[in-house]
Design an enzyme around this catalytic site. Structure first.
Site, PDB file in Angstrom:
ATOM      1  N   ASP A 148      37.931  32.016  45.111  1.00  0.00           N
ATOM      2  CA  ASP A 148      37.610  33.431  44.986  1.00  0.00           C
ATOM      3  C   ASP A 148      36.106  33.491  44.733  1.00  0.00           C
ATOM      4  O   ASP A 148      35.467  32.489  44.403  1.00  0.00           O
ATOM      5  CB  ASP A 148      38.422  34.107  43.873  1.00  0.00           C
ATOM      6  CG  ASP A 148      38.447  35.627  44.062  1.00  0.00           C
ATOM      7  OD1 ASP A 148      37.575  36.160  44.782  1.00  0.00           O
ATOM      8  OD2 ASP A 148      39.334  36.293  43.484  1.00  0.00           O
TER       9      ASP A 148
HETATM   10  C1  BGC Z   1      38.243  39.323  44.980  1.00  0.00           C
HETATM   11  C2  BGC Z   1      38.852  38.785  46.248  1.00  0.00           C
HETATM   12  C3  BGC Z   1      37.984  39.150  47.410  1.00  0.00           C
HETATM   13  C4  BGC Z   1      36.592  38.584  47.177  1.00  0.00           C
HETATM   14  C5  BGC Z   1      35.629  38.852  48.306  1.00  0.00           C
HETATM   15  C6  BGC Z   1      36.803  38.899  44.818  1.00  0.00           C
HETATM   16  O1  BGC Z   1      36.223  39.543  43.750  1.00  0.00           O
HETATM   17  O2  BGC Z   1      39.001  38.891  43.870  1.00  0.00           O
HETATM   18  O3  BGC Z   1      40.151  39.276  46.420  1.00  0.00           O
HETATM   19  O4  BGC Z   1      38.539  38.675  48.602  1.00  0.00           O
HETATM   20  O5  BGC Z   1      36.077  39.164  45.985  1.00  0.00           O
HETATM   21  O6  BGC Z   1      35.265  40.189  48.364  1.00  0.00           O
END
Ligand code: BGC
Length: 819
Positions: free
Chosen positions: A276
């Protein structure tokens, strides 16, 4: 899928002890992966590798170290398309760029796209075919918008009713989640877009999501959270995103047990694992099974795969074989999806009309009719004087906030859609009933324009401290509107509202007098953006409510639209509707007993006004055609058929996680899933707690009768047959649900009843059908902690059939044997 890829062997290679020592010396591992030698688990520092195809192996053999490293960390997209992640590829070897975009309710880039209903609405359809269609829309949109990887679906279990991302995921039940995730992935990938299942694992809340360490026992993890991830792997998902939170003491993205052990060895996952955004904690996470370290490139330097990893590979403390395997996994998927053969050059055109149709079908099929006293719905010709009330009736609530927010191609307001459907003979009046926009924050020393706006170029940020004079003690609503950007408002040192990419409103109770305000705004990437900071005073709220009450008194049917603003990064502080909407609904219902409520809310809410209103229709966040779908549902052009995939509690204190901060939201970053496998309805059944609305519940404009239950053993599982009759006067669909009871010989905790199969059945008015629901053998097994494996729960077991987890008119007992 290439043959080589399918044949690929999974093996585990033990990395040198120097890997841990080196990382510790650099101050990187911090004990995450490298506990003191004597305490190291036997599986630590082993990386499960794949055998790459000859083509991928050759490409890797031709790459420099820097070229290999360019695959495993995020970079800035020179084209600035606004996606979340970018990998440049290696042009000299013919390897194209890779663009990764959010997810999961559509494609989030600097361009409008089909804004689909929230995944929780999709799940509430209980229709896996619609999940496939939903995925196909994303797949085509993503490919057409120059993207290669979709950062969706999310399939974490809804454990906590307050969870900020409950709208982005599917259910509290692993079977429903598994069906949805697998079919959505099949749909996305059928269009050539690589899907990413997220967030592995146990990312079941947003409060302290980056710090919390989830302590969960093996049975609970295997029976509740992991089945949907395994279903995603079985559906052939190309990528997986590991979570911010830790699980049993190890960060999600440095968790050898979850990544190398369960995912890559037990489930033989041959795709790649990305972190993530900002969830990597050590270069040695590479050895623990992480393949790609993602973050918002350009915002801050990354010390891990973009930083110290090169040195660690060069000095041999991390074997180059680990890096090669990470690159092989990414390239293997690029090969599988044709990206090494020019697929990026042959992209489909968008199909906005087709996308909108699917969005509408999902919204119509997933809306849940929670109450309908005296057949108040559908509306008829006699409902010819209607008041439409609520901000989300005029400004449609299309989706939730955070990384899931999509700019819709178009979105009609419910007010317009209902007015059109009601026809010329009906009189429709509108009253806002509340206000979440209000006026520009009246700061003493304001960097904002007179309308509360602030424009920043791409890559810029601004902080501003000022004061505000609060005229009278009360609840003030602060709203941040931050399209393509991030903005927050902090009052007296406490953050009140913050949003990435969307709009968020939040209340703060303030005393009369002067308060300090801190504004923060940044435009991460892409184009310049205009943010807006506003507030609503209690006087404005009261005035709007009084006006709505006056309007409601003059009509036959008031319809109140209520909403909330769920977003990632934070949980709700309670389960009530925000912004005094409970008071609004109560006041309108007191003024007119024919009140109907439409909910545009992301998860379960409490409803103190329920007994006063005639009908409640919950559409969750219904996507770009939500208004049309809502009008058709209210008028009975389509018969509601959605069912809840999560229990609605009577109060925030009557939930599986209530009453003990160690169970939620955690104490000192430690949280224990003390309810064990008793998540959602499993807890309500075990404790005999009455919910507001049970799992599986949802009304229709017709009625159904169940009969003639027959259960027989087949293929290790069961075939459950029964008759289903539409006993009403309208055609309709029923989600017929099959639950199985505990096995008598099992000593592990077991659910009183668990969902084991279901079927959504269409029946004409008066029609009867025999329905057969297959219960797979796996649904009869439990996780045996002693052996660390699945085991059949043998003996005589109950089988129940009906229209919700608490309405099960058919019951039988059946013998389950070991085979
Ligand atoms: C989120 C993800 C997301 C990523 C990219 C993160 O903060 O938890 O679900 O895909 O950001 O935007």
């Amino acid at each position: 899928m290439s043959k080589q890829w399918r044949r690929g062997r999974v093996s585990r290679t033990r990395a040198s002890k120097a890997a841990c020592a080196g990382a510790l010396a650099l101050g990187l591992a911090g004990g995450l992966l490298c506990p003191p030698a004597e305490a190291a688990p036997a599986t630590a520092a082993e990386r499960a590798t794949i055998t790459p195809s000859p083509r991928v192996a050759k490409l890797i053999s031709e790459m420099t170290l820097d070229e290999k490293l360019s695959f495993v960390s995020a970079q800035v997209d020179p084209k600035g398309l606004g996606e979340a992640g970018y990998i440049p590829g290696v042009p000299r070897l013919g390897i194209p760029e890779l663009r990764l975009t959010d997810g999961p309710a559509g494609v989030r880039v600097n361009h409008h796209a089909t804004a689909l209903p929230a995944p929780v609405t999709l799940a509430s359809t209980w229709d896996p075919r619609l999940a496939r269609d939903y995925g196909q829309v994303i797949g085509r949109d993503g490919r057409a918008l120059d993207q290669d990887v979709q950062l969706a679906p999310m399939t974490n279990i809804i454990r906590v009713p307050q969870g900020g991302r409950n709208f982005e995921t599917f259910s509290e039940d692993p079977l429903v989640s598994s069906h949805m995730v697998a079919n959505e992935i099949t749909g996305i990938q059928s269009q050539g877009l690589i899907a990413t299942v997220k967030h592995y694992a146990e990312n079941n809340q947003e409060d302290d999501r980056m710090g919390v360490d989830v302590n969960v026992d093996a049975q609970t993890m295997h029976e509740i959270e992991l089945p949907a991830f395994q279903a995603a792997v079985q559906a052939g998902v190309g990528a997986l995103m590991c979570s911010y939170n830790s699980v049993n003491g190890k960060h999600g993205c440095g968790n050898d047990d979850l990544l190398n052990g369960i995912l890559k060895t037990q489930w033989a996952f041959r795709g790649w694992v990305m972190s993530d955004w900002g969830a990597t904690h050590a270069t040695t996470d590479l050895v623990a099974g992480l393949d790609q370290d993602m973050f918002t490139a350009g915002l801050q330097p990354d010390p891990y795969f973009q930083g110290a990893l090169k040195q660690a590979i060069t000095d041999g403390s991390i074997p180059v074989a680990a890096l090669d395997d990470a690159v092989a996994r990414i390239l293997g998927q690029m090969e599988r999806f044709g990206l090494l053969d020019g697929a990026a050059e042959h992209r489909p055109a968008r199909d906005p009309k087709g996308g909108a149709k699917v969005a509408q079908r999902v919204a119509e099929s997933g809306a849940v009719l929670l109450k309908n006293a005296g057949g108040a719905l559908p509306l008829t010709a006699s409902d010819n004087r209607i008041a439409i009330i609520g901000p989300s009736a005029k400004t449609p609530k299309v989706g939730g906030g955070g990384s899931s927010s999509v700019t819709p191609d178009a979105a009609t307001s419910p007010l317009d859609a209902i007015t059109r459907r009601a026809g010329a003979r009906a009189s429709i009046t509108y009253a806002a009933g509340g206000d979440t926009t209000g006026v520009a924050l009246p700061l003493a020393d304001s960097p904002l324009g007179s309308d509360g706006t602030l424009t920043l170029p791409a890559g810029a940020y601004k902080t501003a401290r000022s004061t505000i004079t609060v005229p009278a003690t009360g609840d003030y609503i602060f709203t941040v509107n931050a399209p393509g950007s991030y903005g927050s408002v902090t009052v007296d040192g406490a953050k009140v509202a913050d949003t990435a990419y969307g709009t968020v409103s939040a209340s703060a109770h303030l005393t009369a007098g002067t308060h300090t305000i801190d504004l923060f705004a940044t435009v991460l990437q892409g184009a310049p953006a205009t943010l807006r900071f506003t507030w609503v005073t209690p006087d404005m709220v009261t005035a709007a409510r009084n006006q709505a009450v006056a309007v409601a008194k003059k009509v036959r049917t008031p319809i109140v639209f209520a909403y909330d603003d769920l977003t990632e990064g934070t949980d709700r502080t309670g389960l009530s509707l925000p912004f005094s909407q409970d008071e609004l609904i109560s006041a309108v219902a007191d003024a007119n007993p024919n009140t109907i409520v439409v909910l545009n809310t992301g998860s379960s809410i409490t409803m103190p006004w329920l007994s006063k209103v005639k009908a409640v229709l919950d559409t969750y966040y219904p996507g770009e055609n939500g208004a049309e779908a809502t009008a058709r549902l209210l008028y009975g052009d389509v018969n509601p058929s959605g069912k809840l995939t999560q229990t609605f509690p009577t109060s925030a204190s009557a939930t599986p996680v209530a009453g003990d901060p160690k169970a939620y939201p955690g104490v000192d970053h430690q949280e224990t899933y003390k309810e064990g496998i008793f998540v959602g309805y499993r807890w309500y059944d075990k404790t005999g707690t009455t919910p507001l609305f049970p799992f599986g519940y949802g009304l229709s404009y017709t009625s159904f009768a169940y009969g003639d239950l027959r259960v027989r053993a087949s293929h290790g599982g069961l075939t459950v047959s029964f008759t289903l009759k539409n006993t009403g006067h309208r055609d309709g669909q029923e989600v017929a649900q099959v639950y199985v009871g505990a096995g008598p010989n099992v000593t592990e905790p077991q659910a009183v009843r668990k969902l084991a199969g279901y079927e959504k059945v269409f029946l004409h008015a008066g029609q009867t059908r025999t329905v057969s629901v297959r219960v797979d053998a796996q649904q009869l097994r439990y996780w045996d902690t002693r052996t660390g494996s699945w085991r059949m729960a043998t003996g005589t077991r109950g089988v129940w059939v009906g229209g919700s987890s608490r309405d099960l008119p058919l019951h039988a007992a059946t013998a389950v044997s070991a085979r």
